[in-house]
Design a protein around this motif. Structure first.
Motif, PDB file in Angstrom:
ATOM      1  N   ALA A  87       0.820  -1.213   0.000  1.00 19.55           N
ATOM      2  CA  ALA A  87       0.000   0.000   0.000  1.00 19.55           C
ATOM      3  C   ALA A  87       0.852   1.261   0.000  1.00 19.55           C
ATOM      4  O   ALA A  87       2.047   1.236   0.289  1.00 19.55           O
ATOM      5  CB  ALA A  87      -0.922  -0.008   1.215  1.00 19.55           C
ATOM      6  N   ASP A  88       0.198   2.374  -0.324  1.00 23.27           N
ATOM      7  CA  ASP A  88       0.807   3.698  -0.248  1.00 23.27           C
ATOM      8  C   ASP A  88      -0.261   4.670   0.232  1.00 23.27           C
ATOM      9  O   ASP A  88      -1.461   4.507  -0.080  1.00 23.27           O
ATOM     10  CB  ASP A  88       1.349   4.120  -1.612  1.00 23.27           C
ATOM     11  N   LEU A  89       0.143   5.687   0.991  1.00 13.24           N
ATOM     12  CA  LEU A  89      -0.778   6.672   1.556  1.00 13.24           C
ATOM     13  C   LEU A  89      -0.670   7.992   0.803  1.00 13.24           C
ATOM     14  O   LEU A  89       0.401   8.368   0.330  1.00 13.24           O
ATOM     15  CB  LEU A  89      -0.458   6.927   3.031  1.00 13.24           C
ATOM     16  N   VAL A  90      -1.814   8.706   0.753  1.00 11.56           N
ATOM     17  CA  VAL A  90      -1.820  10.035   0.159  1.00 11.56           C
ATOM     18  C   VAL A  90      -2.883  10.871   0.857  1.00 11.56           C
ATOM     19  O   VAL A  90      -3.928  10.350   1.271  1.00 11.56           O
ATOM     20  CB  VAL A  90      -2.075   9.963  -1.365  1.00 11.56           C
ATOM     21  N   GLN A  91      -2.604  12.163   0.994  1.00 12.67           N
ATOM     22  CA  GLN A  91      -3.545  13.079   1.632  1.00 12.67           C
ATOM     23  C   GLN A  91      -4.204  13.945   0.563  1.00 12.67           C
ATOM     24  O   GLN A  91      -3.542  14.486  -0.322  1.00 12.67           O
ATOM     25  CB  GLN A  91      -2.838  13.960   2.655  1.00 12.67           C
ATOM     26  N   ALA A  92      -5.523  14.055   0.643  1.00 10.37           N
ATOM     27  CA  ALA A  92      -6.280  14.895  -0.280  1.00 10.37           C
ATOM     28  C   ALA A  92      -6.191  16.358   0.151  1.00 10.37           C
ATOM     29  O   ALA A  92      -5.829  16.665   1.294  1.00 10.37           O
ATOM     30  CB  ALA A  92      -7.743  14.440  -0.316  1.00 10.37           C
ATOM     31  N   PRO A  93      -6.529  17.282  -0.743  1.00  7.04           N
ATOM     32  CA  PRO A  93      -6.448  18.704  -0.392  1.00  7.04           C
ATOM     33  C   PRO A  93      -7.310  19.096   0.803  1.00  7.04           C
ATOM     34  O   PRO A  93      -6.982  20.063   1.501  1.00  7.04           O
ATOM     35  CB  PRO A  93      -6.930  19.407  -1.663  1.00  7.04           C
ATOM     36  N   ASP A  94      -8.397  18.366   1.067  1.00  2.00           N
ATOM     37  CA  ASP A  94      -9.253  18.712   2.206  1.00  2.00           C
ATOM     38  C   ASP A  94      -8.735  18.154   3.521  1.00  2.00           C
ATOM     39  O   ASP A  94      -9.359  18.322   4.567  1.00  2.00           O
ATOM     40  CB  ASP A  94     -10.689  18.244   1.951  1.00  2.00           C
ATOM     41  N   GLY A  95      -7.593  17.465   3.488  1.00  2.00           N
ATOM     42  CA  GLY A  95      -7.008  16.910   4.702  1.00  2.00           C
ATOM     43  C   GLY A  95      -7.325  15.456   4.936  1.00  2.00           C
ATOM     44  O   GLY A  95      -6.732  14.834   5.829  1.00  2.00           O
ATOM     45  N   SER A  96      -8.259  14.879   4.187  1.00  2.00           N
ATOM     46  CA  SER A  96      -8.578  13.460   4.364  1.00  2.00           C
ATOM     47  C   SER A  96      -7.444  12.595   3.814  1.00  2.00           C
ATOM     48  O   SER A  96      -6.664  13.023   2.965  1.00  2.00           O
ATOM     49  CB  SER A  96      -9.890  13.117   3.660  1.00  2.00           C
ATOM     50  N   TRP A  97      -7.373  11.361   4.308  1.00  2.00           N
ATOM     51  CA  TRP A  97      -6.305  10.439   3.924  1.00  2.00           C
ATOM     52  C   TRP A  97      -6.884   9.232   3.207  1.00  2.00           C
ATOM     53  O   TRP A  97      -8.000   8.796   3.499  1.00  2.00           O
ATOM     54  CB  TRP A  97      -5.512   9.975   5.147  1.00  2.00           C
ATOM     55  N   TRP A  98      -6.085   8.688   2.283  1.00  2.00           N
ATOM     56  CA  TRP A  98      -6.509   7.580   1.450  1.00  2.00           C
ATOM     57  C   TRP A  98      -5.354   6.618   1.251  1.00  2.00           C
ATOM     58  O   TRP A  98      -4.185   7.002   1.356  1.00  2.00           O
ATOM     59  CB  TRP A  98      -7.004   8.099   0.087  1.00  2.00           C
ATOM     60  N   MET A  99      -5.711   5.380   0.992  1.00  2.00           N
ATOM     61  CA  MET A  99      -4.719   4.339   0.753  1.00  2.00           C
ATOM     62  C   MET A  99      -5.001   3.678  -0.598  1.00  2.00           C
ATOM     63  O   MET A  99      -6.127   3.285  -0.886  1.00  2.00           O
ATOM     64  CB  MET A  99      -4.767   3.280   1.863  1.00  2.00           C
ATOM     65  N   VAL A 100      -3.958   3.592  -1.433  1.00  2.00           N
ATOM     66  CA  VAL A 100      -4.028   2.731  -2.606  1.00  2.00           C
ATOM     67  C   VAL A 100      -3.269   1.453  -2.275  1.00  2.00           C
ATOM     68  O   VAL A 100      -2.275   1.478  -1.532  1.00  2.00           O
ATOM     69  CB  VAL A 100      -3.460   3.409  -3.867  1.00  2.00           C
ATOM     70  N   LEU A 101      -3.718   0.348  -2.798  1.00  2.00           N
ATOM     71  CA  LEU A 101      -3.144  -0.943  -2.458  1.00  2.00           C
ATOM     72  C   LEU A 101      -3.431  -1.930  -3.574  1.00  2.00           C
ATOM     73  O   LEU A 101      -4.287  -1.681  -4.436  1.00  2.00           O
ATOM     74  CB  LEU A 101      -3.728  -1.467  -1.151  1.00  2.00           C
ATOM     75  N   LEU A 102      -2.721  -3.045  -3.552  1.00  2.00           N
ATOM     76  CA  LEU A 102      -3.033  -4.087  -4.517  1.00  2.00           C
ATOM     77  C   LEU A 102      -3.953  -5.117  -3.877  1.00  2.00           C
ATOM     78  O   LEU A 102      -3.987  -5.301  -2.666  1.00  2.00           O
ATOM     79  CB  LEU A 102      -1.769  -4.737  -5.072  1.00  2.00           C
ATOM     80  N   GLY A 103      -4.692  -5.798  -4.735  1.00  2.00           N
ATOM     81  CA  GLY A 103      -5.543  -6.909  -4.342  1.00  2.00           C
ATOM     82  C   GLY A 103      -5.891  -7.719  -5.568  1.00  2.00           C
ATOM     83  O   GLY A 103      -5.566  -7.341  -6.701  1.00  2.00           O
ATOM     84  N   VAL A 104      -6.535  -8.855  -5.354  1.00  2.00           N
ATOM     85  CA  VAL A 104      -6.968  -9.697  -6.470  1.00  2.00           C
ATOM     86  C   VAL A 104      -8.424 -10.074  -6.262  1.00  2.00           C
ATOM     87  O   VAL A 104      -8.964 -10.001  -5.162  1.00  2.00           O
ATOM     88  CB  VAL A 104      -6.101 -10.971  -6.607  1.00  2.00           C
ATOM     89  N   ARG A 105      -9.043 -10.521  -7.367  1.00  2.00           N
ATOM     90  CA  ARG A 105     -10.442 -10.960  -7.326  1.00  2.00           C
ATOM     91  C   ARG A 105     -10.516 -12.423  -7.765  1.00  2.00           C
ATOM     92  O   ARG A 105     -10.746 -12.709  -8.940  1.00  2.00           O
ATOM     93  CB  ARG A 105     -11.297 -10.075  -8.231  1.00  2.00           C
ATOM     94  N   PRO A 106     -10.317 -13.372  -6.837  1.00  2.00           N
ATOM     95  CA  PRO A 106     -10.376 -14.788  -7.220  1.00  2.00           C
ATOM     96  C   PRO A 106     -11.795 -15.182  -7.629  1.00  2.00           C
ATOM     97  O   PRO A 106     -12.789 -14.655  -7.106  1.00  2.00           O
ATOM     98  CB  PRO A 106      -9.957 -15.528  -5.948  1.00  2.00           C
ATOM     99  N   ARG A 107     -11.873 -16.127  -8.554  1.00  2.00           N
ATOM    100  CA  ARG A 107     -13.153 -16.647  -9.005  1.00  2.00           C
ATOM    101  C   ARG A 107     -13.110 -18.171  -8.969  1.00  2.00           C
ATOM    102  O   ARG A 107     -12.054 -18.787  -8.865  1.00  2.00           O
ATOM    103  CB  ARG A 107     -13.433 -16.196 -10.449  1.00  2.00           C
ATOM    104  N   GLY A 108     -14.300 -18.759  -9.106  1.00  2.00           N
ATOM    105  CA  GLY A 108     -14.403 -20.200  -9.197  1.00  2.00           C
ATOM    106  C   GLY A 108     -14.343 -20.879  -7.849  1.00  2.00           C
ATOM    107  O   GLY A 108     -14.648 -20.289  -6.807  1.00  2.00           O
ATOM    108  N   GLY A 109     -13.966 -22.170  -7.862  1.00  2.00           N
ATOM    109  CA  GLY A 109     -14.003 -22.994  -6.654  1.00  2.00           C
ATOM    110  C   GLY A 109     -12.770 -22.836  -5.792  1.00  2.00           C
ATOM    111  O   GLY A 109     -12.275 -21.736  -5.578  1.00  2.00           O
ATOM    112  N   THR A 110     -12.250 -23.945  -5.321  1.00  2.00           N
ATOM    113  CA  THR A 110     -11.128 -23.937  -4.386  1.00  2.00           C
ATOM    114  C   THR A 110      -9.849 -24.339  -5.106  1.00  2.00           C
ATOM    115  O   THR A 110      -9.839 -25.342  -5.810  1.00  2.00           O
ATOM    116  CB  THR A 110     -11.410 -24.920  -3.245  1.00  2.00           C
ATOM    117  N   PRO A 111      -8.753 -23.547  -4.991  1.00  2.00           N
ATOM    118  CA  PRO A 111      -8.515 -22.469  -4.027  1.00  2.00           C
ATOM    119  C   PRO A 111      -8.954 -21.089  -4.502  1.00  2.00           C
ATOM    120  O   PRO A 111      -8.672 -20.099  -3.829  1.00  2.00           O
ATOM    121  CB  PRO A 111      -6.991 -22.503  -3.884  1.00  2.00           C
TER     122      PRO A 111
END
Length: 522
Positions: free
Chosen positions: A246-270
């Motif tokens: 992840a990485d953090l960034v602050q918006a001009p209004d002072g709020s904070w946000w995080m960008v990060l990686l993730g995946v979207r698994p589909r189907g059965g197991t695993p």
């Protein structure tokens, strides 16, 4: 500029937005803000050009500006660069009126390199080479103007960003939780009276997590957050998995946000993810001086929040521009003599180097698959060679429909298996090839259910699709093939010279789950 939205007490933003905010293979996101504008860089691995640079005004809608490493002098990926080798985890920062990008090319002859630009759209400088080992380098400047590079380990050294020279001895800072594997992806921030060290741990698979520590200076000493990990989906029944880096960034209004990686698994197991690791967004609040990450919300049923929308790319590329759009990427390199938009104006001309997609130097031009279900098609003239349309994960895992010599073949490569799934005779002249990727319906679950099905064949002028083969998509997934990349859809030349009049990529928003059992080969 207003922030995207503020976080409510339950962690949901008060406006609805679509996650992932950057779909398809856009892993290891690093973000910075300059005024009202956000800029983001991602890993690109064995593909050229490397390190996509994206722009947004709201952290939700992103537009590709270009690729930072778009010249062979910046990015050398020799033929022995393995798939999922190449360019790893950049950090993008803005300091003293200039953009700074640091990344590691793990290919032979690579190393950790710095690049600079006054305009994030480019051009970016030639590489400034450093002697920094490892991967995932970060840049941070202290109050005295000294630059510190922190990298996977978690270790840190002082760096002169103008020359690439380091000074002093590298020191170990903090390695996350006890016995946690793969402490990596460090980012260092001065926020208020503390310096915060954000890292990933647990590996980039299902155990992925984000942890944080803080200290009085960039070198620590660091105390861990008592709530670590501050973000993980391990062990959760959640449609988004592998959350981290992840990485953090602050918006001009002072709020904070995080960008990060993730995946979207589909189907059965695993569960199989096929698009690669994507970029997600989450709101961040603060409690007792520690960041608290809100929910990484899946795609909502409600419409996406409409502020600062970006025009969607046209579904068809007619190859009538002077240069390929920056969304087009190739395997390791793209020599001008093998890839031309001027040889036959209005057509993309490819010349073969290597006999198939198995070859490390195949002349392939593709774009990231960014939707779970989509259609790609092209009009191909193979009078002087053989080539086609492909779904590629790596050299050992790809499906293609290939034309030439009055014949169309569907070929399968799944690890050591090489097979021809179907063959069809076609009239002489240009031929339309098509691939449909159809995601399996999640409610119809069983333990071995595939994530999607891939249909390959020939399309008539009226749009009728003659499906020559339908294949199980799990063999083009990370859980089967391994590595760090996702699918790329595109065109290639296997022999001689092949020309493409146009290329279409269109998402399929919803599709029924096909009833017949998927096959790998007939």
């Amino acid at each position: 500029m207003p922030a995207p939205h503020s976080a409510t007490s339950d962690g949901w933003p008060d406006g609805v937005f679509q996650n992932p905010v950057i779909a398809g293979m856009h892993p290891d996101p690093s973000v910075c803000r300059v005024g009202d504008d956000y800029y983001l860089a991602c890993s690109s691995f064995e593909y050229f050009p490397g390190v996509p640079i994206l722009h947004s005004r709201d952290l939700v809608h992103w537009e590709l500006l270009g690729n930072a490493l778009d010249r062979p002098s910046q990015l050398h990926l020799p033929a022995d660069t393995p798939s999922s080798g190449g360019v790893y985890a950049p950090t993008l920062r803005h300091h003293d009126g200039r953009f700074w990008l640091i990344t590691t090319n793990v290919a032979p002859g690579g190393g950790t390199m710095l690049f600079t630009a006054t305009d994030p759209a480019g051009p970016w400088s030639e590489p400034i080479r450093t002697g920094i080992p490892g991967i995932d380098p970060d840049l941070a400047w202290d109050d005295e103007g000294q630059c510190w590079c922190t990298y996977a380990g978690i270790e840190q050294v002082r760096l002169d960003p103008h020359t690439g020279r380091t000074s002093g001895t590298a020191r170990r800072l903090w390695s996350g939780g006890p016995d946690a594997q793969a402490p990596e992806a460090p980012h260092l921030y001065r926020i208020g009276e503390h310096w915060y060290l954000l890292i990933a741990e647990g590996g980039t698979e299902r155990g992925h997590a984000v942890s944080v520590a803080r200290g009085p200076g960039p070198g620590g000493p660091f105390e861990p957050c008592p709530a670590n990990p501050i973000l993980t989906h391990r062990g959760l029944n959640h449609p988004i998995q592998n959350t981290g880096h992840a990485d953090l960034v602050q918006a001009p209004d002072g709020s904070w946000w995080m960008v990060l990686l993730g995946v979207r698994p589909r189907g059965g197991t695993p569960g199989w993810h096929v698009l690669g690791r994507e970029t997600f967004l989450a709101p961040v609040t603060w409690a007792d001086g520690w960041p608290v990450v809100g929910r990484v919300a899946p795609e909502p049923a409600a419409p996406a929040w409409p502020a600062y929308p970006v025009a969607a790319p046209a579904p068809r590329d007619d190859f009538d521009t002077a240069r390929l759009h920056p969304r087009w990427i190739s395997v390791r390199s793209r020599p001008d003599e093998l890839c031309s938009l001027t040889d036959r104006p209005g057509w993309l001309t490819l010349r073969a180097r290597g006999a198939s997609l198995d070859h490390p130097d195949v002349m392939f031009v593709g774009r990231r698959q960014q939707h779970l279900s989509c259609t790609v098609r092209t009009l191909l003239d193979a009078a002087e060679g053989r080539g086609g349309l492909a779904v590629r994960l790596d050299e050992d895992h790809h499906y293609e429909v290939e034309a030439g010599g009055g014949r169309v073949d569907v070929a399968v490569r799944a690890s050591s298996l090489r097979a021809t799934a179907a063959t069809r005779t076609v009239p002489s002249g240009p031929v339309r090839l098509r691939i449909d990727v159809i995601a399996s319906a999640q409610p119809d679950w069983h333990p071995r259910k595939e994530p999607d099905r891939v249909r390959l064949g020939v399309e008539a002028a009226d749009g009728t699709f003659d499906v020559l083969a339908e294949l199980d998509g799990r063999y083009l997934s990370t859980e089967v093939a391994g590595g760090f990349t996702g699918r790329v859809l595109g065109v290639y030349a296997a022999a001689g010279t092949v020309r493409f009049d146009w290329f279409d990529y269109e998402p399929i928003e919803a599709a029924p789950d096909p009833a017949p059992e998927a096959i790998l080969a007939p």
